[in-house]
Motif scaffolding. Structure first.
Motif, mmCIF file in Angstrom:
data_model
loop_
_atom_site.group_PDB
_atom_site.id
_atom_site.type_symbol
_atom_site.label_atom_id
_atom_site.label_comp_id
_atom_site.label_asym_id
_atom_site.label_seq_id
_atom_site.Cartn_x
_atom_site.Cartn_y
_atom_site.Cartn_z
ATOM 1 N N PHE A 300 -61.604 -11.510 53.841
ATOM 2 C CA PHE A 300 -63.014 -11.160 53.922
ATOM 3 C C PHE A 300 -63.471 -11.289 55.378
ATOM 4 O O PHE A 300 -62.771 -11.874 56.225
ATOM 5 C CB PHE A 300 -63.844 -12.064 53.009
ATOM 6 C CG PHE A 300 -63.692 -11.728 51.542
ATOM 7 C CD1 PHE A 300 -64.019 -10.466 51.065
ATOM 8 C CD2 PHE A 300 -63.208 -12.672 50.636
ATOM 9 C CE1 PHE A 300 -63.871 -10.150 49.726
ATOM 10 C CE2 PHE A 300 -63.065 -12.369 49.290
ATOM 11 C CZ PHE A 300 -63.401 -11.099 48.833
ATOM 12 N N ILE A 301 -64.634 -10.775 55.707
ATOM 13 C CA ILE A 301 -65.123 -10.736 57.087
ATOM 14 C C ILE A 301 -65.155 -12.122 57.713
ATOM 15 O O ILE A 301 -64.869 -12.296 58.891
ATOM 16 C CB ILE A 301 -66.519 -10.070 57.140
ATOM 17 C CG1 ILE A 301 -66.389 -8.574 56.797
ATOM 18 C CG2 ILE A 301 -67.157 -10.238 58.515
ATOM 19 C CD1 ILE A 301 -67.702 -7.854 56.634
ATOM 20 N N ASP A 302 -65.473 -13.145 56.903
ATOM 21 C CA ASP A 302 -65.552 -14.505 57.449
ATOM 22 C C ASP A 302 -64.186 -15.183 57.527
ATOM 23 O O ASP A 302 -64.088 -16.358 57.868
ATOM 24 C CB ASP A 302 -66.521 -15.355 56.626
ATOM 25 C CG ASP A 302 -66.062 -15.558 55.182
ATOM 26 O OD1 ASP A 302 -64.993 -15.011 54.817
ATOM 27 O OD2 ASP A 302 -66.764 -16.245 54.430
ATOM 28 N N GLY A 303 -63.127 -14.456 57.209
ATOM 29 C CA GLY A 303 -61.782 -15.009 57.285
ATOM 30 C C GLY A 303 -61.290 -15.657 56.012
ATOM 31 O O GLY A 303 -60.140 -16.112 55.959
ATOM 32 N N SER A 304 -62.112 -15.702 54.977
ATOM 33 C CA SER A 304 -61.696 -16.339 53.731
ATOM 34 C C SER A 304 -60.757 -15.428 52.943
ATOM 35 O O SER A 304 -60.682 -14.217 53.172
ATOM 36 C CB SER A 304 -62.916 -16.707 52.875
ATOM 37 O OG SER A 304 -63.711 -15.571 52.622
ATOM 38 N N LYS A 332 -47.854 -9.619 53.118
ATOM 39 C CA LYS A 332 -48.105 -10.696 54.069
ATOM 40 C C LYS A 332 -49.538 -11.159 53.838
ATOM 41 O O LYS A 332 -50.477 -10.367 53.912
ATOM 42 C CB LYS A 332 -47.935 -10.205 55.510
ATOM 43 C CG LYS A 332 -48.178 -11.299 56.547
ATOM 44 C CD LYS A 332 -47.999 -10.757 57.966
ATOM 45 C CE LYS A 332 -48.255 -11.866 58.991
ATOM 46 N NZ LYS A 332 -48.090 -11.364 60.384
ATOM 47 N N GLY A 333 -49.702 -12.431 53.543
ATOM 48 C CA GLY A 333 -51.043 -12.953 53.299
ATOM 49 C C GLY A 333 -51.190 -13.522 51.905
ATOM 50 O O GLY A 333 -50.231 -13.590 51.129
ATOM 51 N N THR A 334 -52.405 -13.928 51.592
ATOM 52 C CA THR A 334 -52.713 -14.607 50.324
ATOM 53 C C THR A 334 -53.867 -13.896 49.636
ATOM 54 O O THR A 334 -54.779 -13.377 50.294
ATOM 55 C CB THR A 334 -53.091 -16.080 50.590
ATOM 56 O OG1 THR A 334 -51.997 -16.717 51.257
ATOM 57 C CG2 THR A 334 -53.380 -16.817 49.295
ATOM 58 N N ILE A 335 -53.833 -13.881 48.317
ATOM 59 C CA ILE A 335 -54.886 -13.234 47.532
ATOM 60 C C ILE A 335 -55.166 -14.061 46.288
ATOM 61 O O ILE A 335 -54.259 -14.699 45.730
ATOM 62 C CB ILE A 335 -54.466 -11.790 47.157
ATOM 63 C CG1 ILE A 335 -55.629 -11.005 46.554
ATOM 64 C CG2 ILE A 335 -53.285 -11.796 46.196
ATOM 65 C CD1 ILE A 335 -55.314 -9.511 46.383
ATOM 66 N N LEU A 336 -56.414 -14.063 45.861
ATOM 67 C CA LEU A 336 -56.797 -14.668 44.584
ATOM 68 C C LEU A 336 -57.097 -13.544 43.603
ATOM 69 O O LEU A 336 -57.971 -12.703 43.855
ATOM 70 C CB LEU A 336 -58.031 -15.563 44.739
ATOM 71 C CG LEU A 336 -58.569 -16.182 43.434
ATOM 72 C CD1 LEU A 336 -57.571 -17.178 42.856
ATOM 73 C CD2 LEU A 336 -59.918 -16.847 43.649
ATOM 74 N N VAL A 337 -56.352 -13.511 42.512
ATOM 75 C CA VAL A 337 -56.571 -12.518 41.456
ATOM 76 C C VAL A 337 -57.369 -13.187 40.348
ATOM 77 O O VAL A 337 -56.945 -14.210 39.800
ATOM 78 C CB VAL A 337 -55.231 -11.976 40.914
ATOM 79 C CG1 VAL A 337 -55.471 -11.028 39.744
ATOM 80 C CG2 VAL A 337 -54.462 -11.271 42.023
ATOM 81 N N HIS A 338 -58.520 -12.623 40.026
ATOM 82 C CA HIS A 338 -59.427 -13.219 39.045
ATOM 83 C C HIS A 338 -59.597 -12.255 37.867
ATOM 84 O O HIS A 338 -60.258 -11.224 37.973
ATOM 85 C CB HIS A 338 -60.784 -13.504 39.694
ATOM 86 C CG HIS A 338 -61.690 -14.340 38.840
ATOM 87 N ND1 HIS A 338 -62.900 -14.829 39.283
ATOM 88 C CD2 HIS A 338 -61.577 -14.787 37.560
ATOM 89 C CE1 HIS A 338 -63.481 -15.534 38.330
ATOM 90 N NE2 HIS A 338 -62.695 -15.506 37.263
ATOM 91 N N GLN A 339 -58.957 -12.582 36.759
ATOM 92 C CA GLN A 339 -59.020 -11.784 35.533
ATOM 93 C C GLN A 339 -60.127 -12.369 34.653
ATOM 94 O O GLN A 339 -59.931 -13.360 33.954
ATOM 95 C CB GLN A 339 -57.668 -11.822 34.824
ATOM 96 C CG GLN A 339 -57.619 -11.274 33.413
ATOM 97 C CD GLN A 339 -57.968 -9.814 33.320
ATOM 98 O OE1 GLN A 339 -59.110 -9.467 33.040
ATOM 99 N NE2 GLN A 339 -56.997 -8.950 33.541
#
Length: 435
Positions: A300-304, A332-339
């Motif tokens: 996200f824009i704030d780096g989160s 490459k990177g991290t993601i939160l998947v919210h079902q």
């Protein structure tokens, strides 16, 4: 039970054409009961759930003629209502989630409907209150035999009304719209679902003589008519297949051209994959996915950390979250998947973890994926497909993994994906169907 044997780690290449949309087909096929005139439907997917519904319509007395590989003509001029009282009807209907959408047309045209509790994917609670509350507001009388799990509905004098749906259910909205098109007076449905497949249904009904306005919005107005006529209809391409093929290309470092995508009807699906770093090129109505060794998830824009969550249209479809999750395992990177919608749909991640993916299942609704950035390959294992979408996510993982994987219970995949093994082999995949 059948299984797939998959030799992974092979780069694919070629063109693939998405099948007709499964979720649209289940609505459109039920709508043929609304008229005694002929309806011709093209781009019908050859998948288990759709074929079961066509068989059920035929058993009910609908005349079904196969005009071509993906085209059928239906004429419901001699519907046998007595068949609904048989064990055969109740058993066949209970094996198919989409059978619930038979009720709206049956109520509209014949004033009665009966159904055993529908089946489908085991992905958690999938309540049907929206359907039945809507019918009741139109004046239908509802009775549920809890012991035998049978719904009885009497809707001989449906009258238009205003209703605010408790949730923007796609199948619930479709069912209510089909019940209301021949109700006396005007029906206003607020918080209606507005997915492209529902828009397709409303457009088809209007061509049949219905009077539905507000199509594409969450406020539908339906002026009841006395009779509907025949029409022709063409299904949209399946957006879930399109998203699955994008994820497949990224995971296997493959160059794939996805044909005839109806891109304007895909909503935010392409942009969501782009946020994962996957390159997409629109070529007219085709989507070209180039071979990529690396793709990096945006923040996200704030780096989160980026969160991808399902939402009602025009939000991101819940049916593609499994594909997003598996595709993230090699990003490459991290993601939160919210079902948000279903509490059992993420439980397949234990198989991905066994394959070497770095995933934290936070709770039944959320999973954090730390991408491996191809520093470590997933490894082939034996696994079982729990539902349609998770099954294809596991298939994509197997195609990208090193070694051989066996995927059991592929009947689940066959319910939603047409000849998937043949189509993947045409791209160069090493996949075979075994007993």
């Amino acid at each position: 039970m059948g299984s797939f044997r998959v030799n992974g780690g092979i780069k694919l290449k070629g063109e693939i054409i998405p099948q007709g949309a499964k979720n649209e087909a289940l609505q459109i096929l039920c709508a043929v009961l609304l008229t005694s005139e002929k309806i011709t439907i093209s781009k019908i997917p050859n998948i288990v759930d759709v074929n079961k519904l066509i068989e059920l319509l035929s058993d009910m007395g609908v005349k079904v003629t196969k005009e071509g590989p993906e085209t059928y003509t239906f004429q419901a001029d001699e519907v046998n209502l007595d068949f609904m009282a048989t064990e055969e009807y109740l058993k066949k209907a209970s094996a198919l989630r989409g059978s619930v959408m038979l009720l709206g047309p049956l109520l509209a045209r014949f004033g009665t409907g009966k159904l055993s509790k529908p089946g489908g994917d085991k992905i958690g609670r999938r309540r049907m209150d929206t359907h039945f509350t809507g019918f009741q507001k139109l004046g239908a009388k509802f009775n549920y035999d809890a012991k035998n799990e049978i719904f009885h509905i009497d809707g001989k004098n449906l009258k238009g009304c205003y209703m605010l749906l408790d949730e923007a259910s796609v199948t619930g909205t479709a069912n209510i719209v089909m019940a209301a098109v021949m109700a006396e007076g005007t029906t206003t449905v607020y918080n209606a679902a507005c997915e492209p497949y529902l828009q397709q249904l409303c457009d088809m009904l209007n061509r049949m003589g219905a009077k539905i306005s507000g199509v594409g919005s969450n406020l539908l107005t339906i002026e009841g008519v006395k009779k509907l006529g025949g029409t022709t209809h063409k299904m949209l391409p399946d957006m879930i297949e399109i998203g699955s093929f994008i994820g497949l290309a990224a995971m296997t470092q493959s160059e794939i051209l996805i044909k005839d995508c109806q891109i304007p009807r895909l909503g935010i699906i392409p942009d969501t994959f782009r946020r994962m770093g996957i390159q997409l090129e629109f070529r007219g109505d085709d989507i070209f996915v180039p071979a990529q060794k690396h793709y990096e998830i945006e923040t996200f824009i704030d780096g989160s950390i980026l969160t991808v969550a399902d939402a009602i249209w025009p939000g991101f479809t819940p049916d593609l979250l499994s594909i997003i999750l598996v595709t993230a395992t090699q990003a490459k990177g991290t993601i939160l998947v919210h079902q948000k919608m279903f509490e059992s749909r993420l439980f397949f991640v234990d198989k991905l973890i066994e394959m070497g993916a770095q995933i934290i299942l936070c709770d039944p609704h959320r999973a954090t994926v730390i991408g491996l950035d191809r520093k470590t390959d997933l490894r082939g294992i034996r696994m079982t497909s729990p539902d349609i979408r998770a099954g294809v996510a596991l298939l994509i993982a197997a195609l990208s993994a090193s070694g051989t994987s066996i995927i059991d219970n592929i009947e689940q995949i066959d319910r939603g994906y047409q000849n998937i093994d043949d189509r993947l082999r045409a791209l160069g995949a090493e996949i075979e169907r075994i007993s």
